[in-house]
Design an enzyme around this catalytic site. Sequence first.
Site, mmCIF file in Angstrom:
data_model
loop_
_atom_site.group_PDB
_atom_site.id
_atom_site.type_symbol
_atom_site.label_atom_id
_atom_site.label_comp_id
_atom_site.label_asym_id
_atom_site.label_seq_id
_atom_site.Cartn_x
_atom_site.Cartn_y
_atom_site.Cartn_z
ATOM 1 N N CYS A 116 0.868 -1.185 0.000
ATOM 2 C CA CYS A 116 0.000 0.000 0.000
ATOM 3 C C CYS A 116 0.904 1.235 0.000
ATOM 4 O O CYS A 116 2.074 1.133 -0.374
ATOM 5 C CB CYS A 116 -0.967 -0.018 1.189
ATOM 6 S SG CYS A 116 -0.192 0.040 2.809
ATOM 7 N N ARG B 95 -3.381 -0.741 5.378
ATOM 8 C CA ARG B 95 -3.968 -1.784 4.535
ATOM 9 C C ARG B 95 -3.052 -2.968 4.265
ATOM 10 O O ARG B 95 -3.481 -4.134 4.396
ATOM 11 C CB ARG B 95 -4.426 -1.181 3.197
ATOM 12 C CG ARG B 95 -5.595 -0.234 3.339
ATOM 13 C CD ARG B 95 -5.759 0.613 2.109
ATOM 14 N NE ARG B 95 -4.596 1.476 1.909
ATOM 15 C CZ ARG B 95 -4.396 2.243 0.863
ATOM 16 N NH1 ARG B 95 -5.279 2.235 -0.124
ATOM 17 N NH2 ARG B 95 -3.327 3.004 0.783
ATOM 18 N N ASP C 235 -8.566 3.952 1.337
ATOM 19 C CA ASP C 235 -7.543 4.097 2.372
ATOM 20 C C ASP C 235 -8.179 4.529 3.698
ATOM 21 O O ASP C 235 -8.664 5.656 3.818
ATOM 22 C CB ASP C 235 -6.511 5.129 1.917
ATOM 23 C CG ASP C 235 -5.267 5.081 2.780
ATOM 24 O OD1 ASP C 235 -5.335 4.545 3.916
ATOM 25 O OD2 ASP C 235 -4.218 5.562 2.317
#
Length: 149
Positions: free
Chosen positions: A8, A14, A123
Amino acid sequence: MYKILMVCLGNICRSPMAEFIFRDMAEKEGRGKEFYLASAGTSDEEYGNPVYPPAKRKLHSLGIDCSGKRARQMTKRDYEEYDLLLGMEQRNLNAMRRICGGDPKGKIHLLLEHSPFPRDIADPWYTGDFDAACRDIQEGCRQWLEIIQ
Ligand code: 4NP
């Protein structure tokens, strides 16, 4: 051993969630020994930092401990080291290809590529919605786990 790098932007939300969730799913299916998992960020901004507390709490609620994980930036060498490099969003894929000098071996893919609704993992650093990120990550991990047989 099939090696997967989850990627990420910061490597504190994440991609660590994806790394730990995939490993946990594989272990629960008795396939833990088939895989080597790690995660990295395309940026170095969070270098050395632990998993962001809300993401860590989310993993903890699933019975997963990620306390040893520290953020690191992805490097071109990762492209040779790993069989599959899974980005959380399109923007990550662009940055990954830039870092790797392209994708000549076709190793760079989107985590939710095989979903009936292929999409980015929003996100949670910006949305604040760690539950939604976790659900999406679980969906993507389940699909890749089935595909890699
Ligand atoms: P991640 O989230 O890419 O899922 O780890 C982010 C973490 C930190 C920042 C951006 C996104 N940041 O700008 O510091």
